[in-house]
Design a protein around this motif. Sequence first.
Motif, PDB file in Angstrom:
ATOM      1  N   ILE A 149      -4.504   0.327   9.634  1.00 37.26           N
ATOM      2  CA  ILE A 149      -3.180   0.332  10.111  1.00 37.26           C
ATOM      3  C   ILE A 149      -2.174   0.502   9.288  1.00 37.26           C
ATOM      4  CG2 ILE A 149      -4.015  -1.175  12.222  1.00 37.26           C
ATOM      5  CD1 ILE A 149      -2.555  -3.583  10.709  1.00 37.26           C
ATOM      6  N   GLN A 150      -0.813   0.781   9.704  1.00 31.04           N
ATOM      7  CA  GLN A 150       0.138   0.989   8.828  1.00 31.04           C
ATOM      8  C   GLN A 150       1.229   0.056   9.387  1.00 31.04           C
ATOM      9  OE1 GLN A 150       2.007   5.087   8.328  1.00 31.04           O
ATOM     10  NE2 GLN A 150       3.922   4.275   7.918  1.00 31.04           N
ATOM     11  N   THR A 151       1.785  -0.961   8.749  1.00 30.69           N
ATOM     12  CA  THR A 151       2.631  -1.995   9.055  1.00 30.69           C
ATOM     13  C   THR A 151       3.412  -2.492   7.702  1.00 30.69           C
ATOM     14  OG1 THR A 151       2.774  -4.028  10.457  1.00 30.69           O
ATOM     15  CG2 THR A 151       0.670  -3.894   9.176  1.00 30.69           C
ATOM     16  N   PRO A 152       4.707  -3.083   7.897  1.00 29.74           N
ATOM     17  CA  PRO A 152       5.100  -3.421   6.806  1.00 29.74           C
ATOM     18  C   PRO A 152       5.074  -5.005   6.489  1.00 29.74           C
ATOM     19  CG  PRO A 152       6.686  -3.202   8.659  1.00 29.74           C
ATOM     20  CD  PRO A 152       5.374  -2.891   8.905  1.00 29.74           C
ATOM     21  N   HIS A 153       4.375  -5.701   7.774  1.00 24.35           N
ATOM     22  CA  HIS A 153       4.421  -7.192   7.514  1.00 24.35           C
ATOM     23  C   HIS A 153       2.922  -7.790   7.359  1.00 24.35           C
ATOM     24  CE1 HIS A 153       8.423  -7.059   8.946  1.00 24.35           C
ATOM     25  NE2 HIS A 153       8.078  -6.403  10.101  1.00 24.35           N
ATOM     26  N   GLU A 154       2.958  -8.487   6.353  1.00 20.92           N
ATOM     27  CA  GLU A 154       1.535  -9.114   5.975  1.00 20.92           C
ATOM     28  C   GLU A 154       1.221 -10.022   7.069  1.00 20.92           C
ATOM     29  OE1 GLU A 154       0.885 -11.203   2.083  1.00 20.92           O
ATOM     30  OE2 GLU A 154       1.998  -9.502   1.112  1.00 20.92           O
ATOM     31  N   ALA A 191      -2.094  -7.634  13.514  1.00 15.92           N
ATOM     32  CA  ALA A 191      -3.711  -6.814  13.491  1.00 15.92           C
ATOM     33  C   ALA A 191      -4.102  -6.715  12.002  1.00 15.92           C
ATOM     34  CB  ALA A 191      -3.151  -5.522  13.945  1.00 15.92           C
ATOM     35  N   VAL A 192      -3.331  -7.150  11.065  1.00 16.45           N
ATOM     36  CA  VAL A 192      -3.503  -7.352   9.792  1.00 16.45           C
ATOM     37  C   VAL A 192      -4.884  -8.065   9.233  1.00 16.45           C
ATOM     38  CG1 VAL A 192      -2.906  -8.146   7.380  1.00 16.45           C
ATOM     39  CG2 VAL A 192      -1.126  -6.824   8.733  1.00 16.45           C
ATOM     40  N   ILE A 221      -2.532  -0.300   5.363  1.00 14.71           N
ATOM     41  CA  ILE A 221      -1.445   0.259   4.330  1.00 14.71           C
ATOM     42  C   ILE A 221      -0.201  -0.405   4.563  1.00 14.71           C
ATOM     43  CG2 ILE A 221      -0.468   2.224   3.886  1.00 14.71           C
ATOM     44  CD1 ILE A 221      -2.934   3.771   4.366  1.00 14.71           C
ATOM     45  N   PHE A 222       0.377  -1.286   3.839  1.00 17.14           N
ATOM     46  CA  PHE A 222       1.504  -1.975   3.881  1.00 17.14           C
ATOM     47  C   PHE A 222       2.695  -1.063   3.570  1.00 17.14           C
ATOM     48  CE2 PHE A 222      -1.488  -5.406   3.370  1.00 17.14           C
ATOM     49  CZ  PHE A 222      -1.122  -6.391   4.425  1.00 17.14           C
ATOM     50  N   ASP A 240       8.182   3.781   9.634  1.00 14.95           N
ATOM     51  CA  ASP A 240       8.735   5.045   9.517  1.00 14.95           C
ATOM     52  C   ASP A 240       8.683   5.889   8.154  1.00 14.95           C
ATOM     53  OD1 ASP A 240      10.569   3.690   8.365  1.00 14.95           O
ATOM     54  OD2 ASP A 240      12.322   4.422   9.643  1.00 14.95           O
ATOM     55  N   ASP A 241       7.709   5.269   7.339  1.00 11.29           N
ATOM     56  CA  ASP A 241       7.409   5.649   5.977  1.00 11.29           C
ATOM     57  C   ASP A 241       6.563   6.940   6.049  1.00 11.29           C
ATOM     58  OD1 ASP A 241       6.538   6.228   3.397  1.00 11.29           O
ATOM     59  OD2 ASP A 241       6.621   4.138   2.834  1.00 11.29           O
TER      60      ASP A 241
END
Length: 374
Positions: free
Chosen positions: A31-36, A40-41, A48-49, A53-54
Amino acid sequence: MDKQRVGVIGGGQLAWMMAMTTKKLGIDLLIQTPHEDDPAVAIADEVIFAAIDDPQATEKLAQKSDVITFENEFIDLDALKKLENNSVCFRPKLSALSPLLDKYQQRSYLQSITIPVPKFTTLEKLSLNDFGFPLVIKARRHGYDGQGTFIINNEKELSDLSSSKVNSLMVEEYVDFERELAIMAARSTTGEIATYSLVETYQKDQVCHWVVAPANVSETIQLEAKKIAEKLLTELDVVGIFGIELFLTSEEKLLVNEIAPRTHNSGHYTLDACDISQFEMQLRAVTGQPLGSTKLKALGAVMVNLLGYENSHDDYQEKRNKLAQIPHTYVHWYGKKECRPGRKLGHVTSLIKHSNINPETIAKQIESIWYPQL
Ligand code: ADP
């Protein structure tokens, strides 16, 4: 055979529920997500943190994945197109998403393929001779859970809103609907389409509180909704799953309110009420497998969102235990660390096993356990 590796843009509860089915299908989920602390983390095979939209992060995700799919559509489409041109496999492909990400463009696209939608225009072109009050103003992008949707009752409210919002807005007629409905539909790499039951959704203050499957509507309406779904997915050559929200008017007319190009809250009941959930269906579609059955395992189901009603760090274990004691009832808790008013913290699905059970009564029973002041 090596395990297939599916990359998902987004790490919220939709990705979390997708990750529940990966073992059964022999899939690794990245997964790609900004939040630790996104749900789903904890259960993804790799994270991938980075912001949704990166595009550089998505490039890294693509290097490790066979296919990339979405649980969040707030992406940078133009940047991702460069990756797609360099052979990154997005499912659905980006051209299937591009007419949908901006609500005004979405309405225009649906109209161009003769799918019925409410009357709409841009704020700049609004003429009050054509649109009386109330009317509805929506943020063209990044709206969710009703946060970018405003019901406007008079000229003062209109000018207050138009001057306070910097984001671009669209306008549409206020639809005095009889019911709100929704349908989930998946399409495979071979063009096979599977649609789930048409369901009824109940909103309060523009936020979905509960969903009843199947909707208690005529067969004609069910068929019409299915045809709309099939037409849309075929026209866009979708591989994946879409949620389609509809208004049913008092003249028995269906109008499409919104398309979600991914799994959707109105399909959460499928986790417990169908052999193949919407989450498994998405994974099957994007990994090139046959779709399989969308049938209900019970007479019906009711799904109730557990929405935050206070700021806290409580895990509400006692309430969850109480909810789980209702017969044929399953509690899904997303494990979010922070509760805020309106935040989706979990959901409960109750299967309807007897025809004398009223889904609305169960929904109210669940809400009376969950919300303190009811
Ligand atoms: P979001 O994308 O944030 O979920 P929606 O556009 O789906 O926002 O709107 C949320 C809710 O607001 C809908 O489910 C419906 O109850 C109400 N709503 C939206 N558009 C209209 C409309 N044109 N007329 C009447 N009610 C509307």
